[in-house]
Each structure stands twice: as structure tokens, then as C-alpha cells.
Motif scaffolding. Structure first.
Motif, mmCIF file in Angstrom:
data_model
loop_
_atom_site.group_PDB
_atom_site.id
_atom_site.type_symbol
_atom_site.label_atom_id
_atom_site.label_comp_id
_atom_site.label_asym_id
_atom_site.label_seq_id
_atom_site.Cartn_x
_atom_site.Cartn_y
_atom_site.Cartn_z
ATOM 1 N N PHE A 1 -52.052 -25.502 1.868
ATOM 2 C CA PHE A 1 -52.669 -26.801 1.564
ATOM 3 C C PHE A 1 -52.197 -27.369 0.225
ATOM 4 O O PHE A 1 -52.917 -28.109 -0.430
ATOM 5 N N ILE A 2 -50.953 -27.068 -0.158
ATOM 6 C CA ILE A 2 -50.432 -27.575 -1.423
ATOM 7 C C ILE A 2 -50.313 -29.100 -1.413
ATOM 8 O O ILE A 2 -50.598 -29.768 -2.401
ATOM 9 N N GLU A 3 -49.900 -29.685 -0.280
ATOM 10 C CA GLU A 3 -49.774 -31.142 -0.226
ATOM 11 C C GLU A 3 -51.136 -31.810 -0.388
ATOM 12 O O GLU A 3 -51.264 -32.830 -1.078
ATOM 13 N N ALA A 4 -52.154 -31.236 0.239
ATOM 14 C CA ALA A 4 -53.496 -31.800 0.130
ATOM 15 C C ALA A 4 -54.019 -31.687 -1.300
ATOM 16 O O ALA A 4 -54.637 -32.615 -1.822
ATOM 17 N N ALA A 5 -53.738 -30.542 -1.938
ATOM 18 C CA ALA A 5 -54.179 -30.360 -3.320
ATOM 19 C C ALA A 5 -53.452 -31.317 -4.250
ATOM 20 O O ALA A 5 -54.040 -31.894 -5.169
ATOM 21 N N LEU B 1 -64.800 -43.098 -6.712
ATOM 22 C CA LEU B 1 -64.244 -42.603 -5.457
ATOM 23 C C LEU B 1 -63.958 -41.108 -5.540
ATOM 24 O O LEU B 1 -63.411 -40.621 -6.523
ATOM 25 N N SER B 2 -64.299 -40.387 -4.472
ATOM 26 C CA SER B 2 -64.032 -38.953 -4.403
ATOM 27 C C SER B 2 -62.673 -38.685 -3.780
ATOM 28 O O SER B 2 -62.247 -39.381 -2.847
ATOM 29 N N GLU B 3 -61.989 -37.665 -4.290
ATOM 30 C CA GLU B 3 -60.680 -37.281 -3.751
ATOM 31 C C GLU B 3 -60.794 -36.425 -2.487
ATOM 32 O O GLU B 3 -59.803 -36.238 -1.775
ATOM 33 N N TRP B 4 -61.970 -35.887 -2.213
ATOM 34 C CA TRP B 4 -62.128 -34.999 -1.061
ATOM 35 C C TRP B 4 -61.672 -35.635 0.244
ATOM 36 O O TRP B 4 -60.838 -35.068 0.964
ATOM 37 N N PRO B 5 -62.202 -36.813 0.619
ATOM 38 C CA PRO B 5 -61.772 -37.392 1.900
ATOM 39 C C PRO B 5 -60.302 -37.799 1.902
ATOM 40 O O PRO B 5 -59.658 -37.796 2.964
ATOM 41 N N LEU B 6 -59.751 -38.142 0.737
ATOM 42 C CA LEU B 6 -58.340 -38.514 0.672
ATOM 43 C C LEU B 6 -57.438 -37.314 0.933
ATOM 44 O O LEU B 6 -56.337 -37.453 1.475
ATOM 45 N N SER B 7 -57.889 -36.130 0.537
ATOM 46 C CA SER B 7 -57.081 -34.916 0.700
ATOM 47 C C SER B 7 -57.209 -34.311 2.093
ATOM 48 O O SER B 7 -56.295 -33.638 2.577
ATOM 49 N N GLY B 8 -58.351 -34.542 2.736
ATOM 50 C CA GLY B 8 -58.584 -33.923 4.030
ATOM 51 C C GLY B 8 -59.096 -32.497 3.921
ATOM 52 O O GLY B 8 -59.330 -31.831 4.938
ATOM 53 N N LEU B 9 -59.299 -32.010 2.701
ATOM 54 C CA LEU B 9 -59.837 -30.663 2.506
ATOM 55 C C LEU B 9 -61.343 -30.664 2.775
ATOM 56 O O LEU B 9 -62.003 -31.705 2.728
ATOM 57 N N HIS B 10 -61.867 -29.472 3.046
ATOM 58 C CA HIS B 10 -63.273 -29.356 3.448
ATOM 59 C C HIS B 10 -64.114 -28.733 2.333
ATOM 60 O O HIS B 10 -63.880 -27.576 1.958
ATOM 61 N N PRO B 11 -65.081 -29.473 1.793
ATOM 62 C CA PRO B 11 -65.960 -28.916 0.760
ATOM 63 C C PRO B 11 -66.976 -27.947 1.359
ATOM 64 O O PRO B 11 -67.656 -28.281 2.331
ATOM 65 N N ARG B 12 -67.038 -26.757 0.795
ATOM 66 C CA ARG B 12 -68.015 -25.755 1.253
ATOM 67 C C ARG B 12 -69.114 -25.651 0.195
ATOM 68 O O ARG B 12 -68.812 -25.482 -0.995
ATOM 69 N N PRO B 13 -70.375 -25.739 0.568
ATOM 70 C CA PRO B 13 -71.469 -25.710 -0.415
ATOM 71 C C PRO B 13 -71.475 -24.416 -1.223
ATOM 72 O O PRO B 13 -71.269 -23.322 -0.686
ATOM 73 N N SER B 14 -71.713 -24.556 -2.515
ATOM 74 C CA SER B 14 -71.810 -23.394 -3.397
ATOM 75 C C SER B 14 -73.213 -22.809 -3.340
ATOM 76 O O SER B 14 -74.151 -23.437 -2.838
ATOM 77 N N GLU B 15 -73.358 -21.612 -3.911
ATOM 78 C CA GLU B 15 -74.652 -20.930 -3.914
ATOM 79 C C GLU B 15 -75.427 -21.172 -5.205
ATOM 80 O O GLU B 15 -76.638 -21.349 -5.182
ATOM 81 N N VAL C 1 -49.649 -20.714 -4.988
ATOM 82 C CA VAL C 1 -48.586 -21.621 -5.418
ATOM 83 C C VAL C 1 -48.618 -21.703 -6.931
ATOM 84 O O VAL C 1 -49.696 -21.806 -7.523
ATOM 85 N N PHE C 2 -47.445 -21.625 -7.573
ATOM 86 C CA PHE C 2 -47.408 -21.743 -9.022
ATOM 87 C C PHE C 2 -46.735 -23.036 -9.433
ATOM 88 O O PHE C 2 -46.001 -23.652 -8.670
#
Length: 296
Positions: A157-161, A172-186, A252-253
Motif C-alpha cells: 500500500f505504498i501508493e496509497a500511503a 478534509l481527511s486523507e483517509w477516503p482519498l487513499s482508499g485505506l481502511h481506518p481500524r478503531p484503536s483501543e 518500505v524505506f
């Protein structure tokens, strides 16, 4: 509607001032290159020089064939931008933190940072440095909320990042633009990337502003964040929950310019034994003796 009209179209465009892309037409350059080989896997090899012993130094004399140039980072007329390029192309490889934060208005921000490193293990502390005189969303959010998450970026997912580095306006949030999925924290409010094999929930520990000797103004802010919970994919951790498998993490570095890389070949190199044991050896006794006599 009036308030929406006052919203900025974008955040400040730092990329334009850095100008790190050396290609006029990157699409054409990339089209000329071979496809990314997804079949590459982590392949441990021997160390570069298994026969090396104490006192041997480098394995070849290439370093003797070239003169060394001195670069004064504070030379009159030398822009700080050049120092930045020297540093990011020589301090490599650098890990990348995909940093998620939440603003005071509830906007969930996501951005990659390669000025990132592990600092301490007791307590577990990481550093993230935010370069620039102006505050950026991620920094503002951390200083306000005292919370963040970091997800380690894999090649899947380097391109999405990378897309998260776009200078979107604060609302505006970058989450929907990247297509990555936010997972709720504890334990903290910001989510982490579900796609990442290793993520960290963090709380603010401290921060240090850095001042430019050129302008007398703030040039960066380093933030220390304390890990409060680790998240690791079940197939990527050892049985004792101590070692993350680099073959599954596929990190990825970051290097200089627009260069990235992955870790698909490597070797294992143990640290030396305790000196009290090493100095019993004949060669070590010779080296220590010559040093103490002023011959080294």
C-alpha cells in the motif's frame, strides 16, 4: 455556506519549494522501467565478508581512490533546502511512519513522515519530526489531543500511503482519498491503518522546538510519543511476541529525492561478544597492546 466559502482550497505546498523530483516527465521515465517484481521475498545471505576479523577495516580500498569534499552547511548563500537534500539522501534507509491524528473538530488526518525513529524501549518511545516554520495538521492535532497512531508502511500500500502526502486543507481527511481502511484503536481516538502488519497506539510524551540559526525562527518541531499498545498481524510475530517478521512486514524505506526501497535481501550479523571474552584472543590482545602503547 459562508463559512465553507472561507475554507482554504489547500494547505501550504511545501513540495514546490523542495523540488525533490529530478525528472521533468516522471510518467515517461517510469514507463521505461521494468515492472515491480512482487515475487521477491526476504532472502537472508551470508554477511558481505564472513572472513572479517577485528582490525581488518574495510574490505577494499575504494575509499582511497577519491578526494573528500567539505560542505559547510552554514556557508553564506547556501540555502537550507540543499542541506535537507544532502541529509535525506545520505541518512538512509529511513523508516516511514504513516501517522494518524484527529483534529479538535473531529477531522481524522493521515500523513507519512520519514523523520521517524524508535528512541527508547523503557518506556517505548518513538520520535516524529515536523519540518517547517508553519504548523501542520498532524503536529497541531498531536499537541492538542496528545494522541496519535503510527502504521508501518508495506509495499502493498505504498501508493496509497504516498497519496496521503497531498496538501489537503485542514477540513478534509486523507483517509477516503487513499482508499485505506481506518481500524478503531483501543486506547486512543485516532484509528490506525488496517492494511498495516504493525501499528502503534501512542500518547504524547514531550516535544522540542528547533530554531534556525539563519532566521531565528522555528524550523522544526520534534515530538516524542510513547507507545501504549502495539498491533501486529498474527502471522508476522514470533511465538514470544518479541520479533516482527520482516518477510511479512515487507517495509518500505525512504531515501533521497523521490527514491523508495524495500528490504528483500539481507543477512544476519551478531553483535560482538563481551570485551572481557574477546580480549582473551591473541589478535585482540595485540590490537589492545598496540593501542595502549600509542601505536594505533
Amino acid at each position: 455556506m459562508a463559512d465553507q466559502n472561507k475554507r482554504p482550497i489547500e494547505a501550504p505546498d511545501h513540495e514546490a519549494s523542495i523540488n525533490r523530483n529530478p525528472h521533468r516527465d516522471f510518467a515517461a521515465v517510469e514507463a521505461s522501467r521494468p515492472d515491480y517484481d512482487r515475487s521477491n521475498v526476504w532472502t537472508p545471505t551470508k554477511t558481505p565478508h564472513p572472513e572479517w576479523k577485528f582490525g581488518d577495516g574495510a574490505a577494499n580500498d575504494d575509499w582511497k581512490k577519491h578526494e573528500v569534499l567539505d560542505i559547510d552547511p552554514n556557508e553564506p548563500g547556501r540555502p537550507a533546502n540543499l542541506n535537507y537534500k544532502v541529509m535525506i539522501s545520505s541518512t538512509v534507509p529511513r523508516p516511514i511512519a504513516l501517522l494518524s491524528t484527529i483534529s479538535s473538530t473531529g477531522v481524522v488526518n493521515l500523513a507519512p513522515f520519514s523523520y521517524f525513529q524508535a528512541v527508547c524501549s523503557d518506556p517505548p518511545i518513538y520520535s516524529v519530526s515536523f519540518v517547517g516554520e508553519r504548523d501542520i495538521d498532524s503536529l497541531n492535532n498531536i499537541l492538542e489531543s496528545k494522541e496519535a497512531c503510527i502504521s508501518i508502511i508495506s509495499d502493498s500500500f505504498i501508493e496509497a500511503a504516498n497519496a496521503c502526502s497531498i496538501n489537503t486543507p485542514p477540513h478534509l481527511s486523507e483517509w477516503p482519498l487513499s482508499g485505506l481502511h481506518p481500524r478503531p484503536s483501543e486506547l486512543v481516538k485516532p484509528p490506525y491503518a488496517a492494511e498495516s502488519a504493525f501499528s502503534i497506539e501512542l500518547q504524547y510524551y514531550s516535544h522540542q522546538e528547533i530554531t534556525s540559526p539563519r532566521s531565528g525562527k522555528r524550523s522544526a518541531t520534534m515530538v516524542l510519543l510513547q507507545a501504549v499498545l502495539f498491533h501486529v498481524r498474527e502471522d508476522a510475530i514470533s511465538a514470544d511476541k518479541a520479533t516482527v517478521d520482516i518477510a511479512k512486514l515487507r517495509p518500505v524505506f525512504r531515501a533521497g529525492g523521490i527514491t523508495y526501497g524495500t528490504c528483500f535481501q539481507g543477512f544476519e550479523l551478531p553483535r560482538p561478544e563481551a570485551f572481557r571474552k574477546l580480549r582473551e584472543g591473541e589478535e585482540m590482545q595485540r590490537l589492545v597492546g598496540e593501542h595502549e602503547e600509542g601505536k594505533l
